[in-house]
Write a protein that holds these residues in place. Structure first.
Motif, PDB file in Angstrom:
ATOM      1  N   TRP A   1      15.090  25.981 -24.840  1.00 26.63           N
ATOM      2  CA  TRP A   1      14.016  26.727 -24.180  1.00 26.63           C
ATOM      3  C   TRP A   1      12.631  26.149 -24.482  1.00 26.63           C
ATOM      4  N   ASP A   2      12.615  25.086 -25.306  1.00 23.11           N
ATOM      5  CA  ASP A   2      11.359  24.400 -25.610  1.00 23.11           C
ATOM      6  C   ASP A   2      11.147  23.157 -24.754  1.00 23.11           C
ATOM      7  N   TRP A   3      12.256  22.517 -24.345  1.00 25.97           N
ATOM      8  CA  TRP A   3      12.147  21.173 -23.760  1.00 25.97           C
ATOM      9  C   TRP A   3      11.238  21.157 -22.543  1.00 25.97           C
ATOM     10  N   ARG A   4      11.480  22.014 -21.567  1.00 23.93           N
ATOM     11  CA  ARG A   4      10.693  21.957 -20.332  1.00 23.93           C
ATOM     12  C   ARG A   4       9.220  22.262 -20.591  1.00 23.93           C
ATOM     13  N   TYR A   5       8.939  23.166 -21.526  1.00 19.86           N
ATOM     14  CA  TYR A   5       7.557  23.536 -21.821  1.00 19.86           C
ATOM     15  C   TYR A   5       6.784  22.356 -22.391  1.00 19.86           C
ATOM     16  N   TYR A   6       7.377  21.682 -23.386  1.00 22.45           N
ATOM     17  CA  TYR A   6       6.663  20.566 -24.001  1.00 22.45           C
ATOM     18  C   TYR A   6       6.716  19.310 -23.131  1.00 22.45           C
ATOM     19  N   ALA A   7       7.765  19.164 -22.326  1.00 23.73           N
ATOM     20  CA  ALA A   7       7.800  18.039 -21.391  1.00 23.73           C
ATOM     21  C   ALA A   7       6.688  18.183 -20.357  1.00 23.73           C
ATOM     22  N   GLU A   8       6.424  19.412 -19.908  1.00 27.52           N
ATOM     23  CA  GLU A   8       5.348  19.628 -18.946  1.00 27.52           C
ATOM     24  C   GLU A   8       3.992  19.320 -19.575  1.00 27.52           C
ATOM     25  N   LYS A   9       3.806  19.740 -20.830  1.00 26.99           N
ATOM     26  CA  LYS A   9       2.547  19.429 -21.513  1.00 26.99           C
ATOM     27  C   LYS A   9       2.403  17.920 -21.690  1.00 26.99           C
ATOM     28  N   ARG A  10       3.498  17.257 -21.983  1.00 25.86           N
ATOM     29  CA  ARG A  10       3.454  15.803 -22.162  1.00 25.86           C
ATOM     30  C   ARG A  10       3.151  15.106 -20.839  1.00 25.86           C
ATOM     31  N   ARG A  11       3.761  15.595 -19.755  1.00 25.58           N
ATOM     32  CA  ARG A  11       3.499  14.995 -18.452  1.00 25.58           C
ATOM     33  C   ARG A  11       2.019  15.112 -18.097  1.00 25.58           C
ATOM     34  N   LYS A  12       1.460  16.269 -18.385  1.00 28.32           N
ATOM     35  CA  LYS A  12       0.048  16.471 -18.084  1.00 28.32           C
ATOM     36  C   LYS A  12      -0.824  15.550 -18.930  1.00 28.32           C
ATOM     37  N   ALA A  13      -0.436  15.346 -20.206  1.00 24.78           N
ATOM     38  CA  ALA A  13      -1.232  14.512 -21.113  1.00 24.78           C
ATOM     39  C   ALA A  13      -1.104  13.031 -20.771  1.00 24.78           C
TER      40      ALA A  13
END
Length: 670
Positions: A331-343
């Motif tokens: 339940w963490d992967w998509r949240y942090y992947a989205e933040k990483r994509r934005k960064a």
């Protein structure tokens, strides 16, 4: 009064008169249609004249028209707009239909006529297409158990009936779990969510008769919630509910159904003399045998897992920077992947989504079909089975080609996923008939409806299937459109996804919902550059599901499929924070019917071809090269199952592709 389902449909393009049909019409229509089909089959089997292609194979092709009408209407609404009455009818119809078609395939007198023709095939002066239909007809009888006798024949009928009932129950259980669960959100819980997620949650709440927003198990809502919600506790609750579909205990639990299904499939294959169900199922596919499937999947698994493991380390560090210790969870992967994509790519899906309006993406799919194949689309005002549905007449050079129906929005009465089906397939025998094709999706409603990039890709994918149906140009319905090998059927759909990524397409149709301005060039560049972002995750979750499916059917049927699933994933070294794309209790591709059983790999098998096929356009005059488009239609889209798929692909490309094109396309090549 004449049953409206069985009457002559005096409607535009002979579309089913949905506004005249009630649920009470289905059972009597099925009774009448089954009886009519049985009489037709009896007449073919007991024809006193010697067997000929016309009085046997063509007669079989022409039989069952009433039944086709009933089933096309019923299964359209049962899948896309179900209700308790339709669910009950589906449970009743499934074993009856299995028994009906089993009786045909085990009809010894009828099979004797087909076998006689097969033995004399070289002297029948058949066209290439007729020879193909005869081969497929004979093979279908043999694989269905027509050569079985006595107790084995009786047992095969029982197995088919049992599998039909189990598949129906599996589907309905999954629909019930998806329909019944929701998580209400307070206004505070909405903090950090972009507007499109909030709007989708509010719309979903209204559809459930609630005053506030909710998260449902519709992919178009839960995935963006997992991407954007900063509330880890709510992400966990939502993810666990999503992962538990079909495994919640009680009447809707699918685990025992999966075990019984696998056992019956194993027995079915053994009765027919195969070492495993996978050997039986793959015999007619391009792959031919389980070893080749495993070879492909493992060639992709290694690079994908290496990428996913490296990504997991990055995401774990990001999580720790937020003050959260412990392992990265699913339940963490998509949240942090989205933040990483934005960064890393400066690409914010919340900013991107207003440029991906549903109506504009439909226009884009149509415009590409126009440039490639000369198709034109005119919206129709006709009664359909749900107010959300839309219809278009498809023409070319002024001539009618097809009717296309789009049913795009998620609702509680619709099963999950996206699919393409034909209410009527193209054929020239016994009379010319134009196709009626439906795309069904589960996008979140909105005003306007906005898509994620994955949603837009899904729209293009399903429209690729629709083109395969609409551009079909064969004589016999049994080989029309998507009636091809399972590991070939995804080629046209996955290939069409590539046109979404053509810059000029996005420049023209990706326009802002409020300003109508085209997508800025820098955003367009970022979208295309980020096309392979998080590809390790996407590939691992898919390949893991495909390998579990293969293991279920390649080896002895497991008494406990969940234990076998866990064993396969452990042997693979499945990353902790990535779940299977479809865990066993919700693996509808595999357990709702036999379609993708032992065949979930087929998306990747087709991807080997689609990456190579689009490269053929790029090597020629570009994405809209006229010669390549003409070759694609001539050798693949128009030919249905009239020839072996490797022959068709080689005719288009000049050779068969290797896995290198796929790895390059996914950004996984070294």
């Amino acid at each position: 009064m004449t049953n409206p389902i069985l009457s002559d449909w005096a409607t535009p393009f002979e579309i089913a008169p949905f506004d005249d049909i009630s649920d009470d019409d289905f059972a009597p229509a099925l009774d009448e249609a089954l009886a009519a089909h049985e009489a037709e089959i009896d007449a073919i089997a007991n024809n006193p004249d010697a067997a000929s292609f016309a009085n046997t194979v063509e007669a079989l092709e022409a039989a069952g028209r009433q039944l086709d009408k009933v089933l096309s209407v019923f299964f359209t609404v049962a899948g896309a707009d179900s209700n308790p009455a339709r669910e009950a009818l589906q449970r009743e119809f499934s074993p009856r239909l299995a028994a009906h078609f089993s009786a045909i395939s085990s009809n010894k007198v009828l099979f004797a006529r087909v076998a006689d023709l097969w033995e004399r095939r070289d002297s029948l002066d058949l066209t290439e297409e007729q020879a193909r239909v005869l081969m497929l007809t004979h093979r279908g009888f043999v694989r269905a158990g027509a050569a079985l006798d006595g107790a084995e024949d009786a047992r095969m009928k029982e197995i088919k009936s049992g599998l039909a009932s189990l598949g129906t129950q599996f589907t309905q259980n999954l629909l019930a779990d998806e329909r019944d669960w929701h998580m209400e959100l307070s206004e505070a819980d909405l903090e950090g969510l972009p507007g499109f997620v909030v709007n989708a949650a509010r719309t979903a709440g209204k559809e459930k008769g609630l005053d506030g927003p909710v998260v449902t198990l519709s992919r178009s809502i839960i995935v963006p919630f997992l991407q954007f919600s900063p509330r880890r506790d709510l992400r966990e609750k939502a993810y666990l509910a999503w992962a538990a579909r079909g495994a919640n205990g009680g009447d809707t639990d699918n685990r025992a159904i999966a075990a019984e299904t696998l056992a019956l499939r194993e027995e079915r294959a053994a009765l027919l003399g195969y070492d495993s169900f996978a050997d039986y199922k793959l015999e007619t596919e391009m792959a031919r045998e389980p070893a080749k499937v495993r070879e492909l999947l493992m060639a992709v698994w290694g690079p994908a897992k290496a990428r996913a493991d490296a990504d997991a380390e990055v995401l774990t560090r990001m999580m720790q920077e937020d003050g959260i210790n412990g392992p990265l969870e699913p339940w963490d992967w998509r949240y942090y992947a989205e933040k990483r994509r934005k960064a890393e790519h400066d690409l914010d899906e919340a900013a991107l989504k207003p440029y991906l309006q549903l109506d504009r993406m439909i226009e884009a799919a149509f415009a590409c079909a126009n440039r490639l194949f000369g198709l034109e689309f005119r919206q129709l005002d006709i009664p359909l089975y749900h107010p959300d549905c839309r219809a278009w007449e498809v023409t070319r050079n002024g001539a009618h080609v097809a009717v296309f129906i789009g049913d795009y929005f998620a609702r509680g009465s619709k099963r999950s996923g996206a699919w393409c089906s034909a209410m009527r397939s193209q054929a020239k025998f016994p009379a010319v008939q134009a196709p009626v094709v439906i795309n069904v999706c589960n996008f979140a409603k909105g005003d306007p409806a906005l898509l994620s990039y994955d949603d837009a890709r899904t729209l293009f994918h399903e429209f690729g299937h629709a083109l395969h149906q609409m551009l079909s140009d064969v004589t016999y319905e049994s080989i029309s459109g998507t009636s091809v090998a399972r590991d070939f059927v995804e080629l046209p759909s996955q290939l069409y996804e590539h046109w979404l990524e053509v810059p000029e397409v996005l420049r023209e149709f990706a326009t802002h919902a409020e300003t109508s301005e085209p997508m800025p060039q820098d955003m367009l560049d970022k979208v295309l550059k980020a096309a392979n972002f998080d590809m390790g995750f996407q590939t691992v979750e898919y390949v893991a599901s495909a390998l579990v499916d293969l293991a279920f059917h390649e080896d002895a049927a497991p008494a406990d499929p969940m234990a076998r699933q866990a064993e396969v994933l452990a042997d693979l070294g499945m990353p902790h924070a990535i779940g299977m794309r479809h865990a066993t209790p919700q693996f509808a591709h595999v357990f709702s019917g036999d379609g993708y059983s032992s065949g979930y790999y087929s998306y990747m098998w087709s991807e080997v071809m689609d990456a190579d096929a689009f490269a053929a356009f790029e090597e020629a005059g570009g994405a809209f090269d006229e010669e390549r488009a003409r070759a694609l239609e001539t050798h693949i889209l128009s030919t249905g199952g009239s020839r072996e798929p490797d022959v068709l692909y080689t005719a288009f490309r000049g050779r068969l592709p290797g896995v290198e094109a796929l790895l390059k396309g996914r950004g996984l090549a070294a």
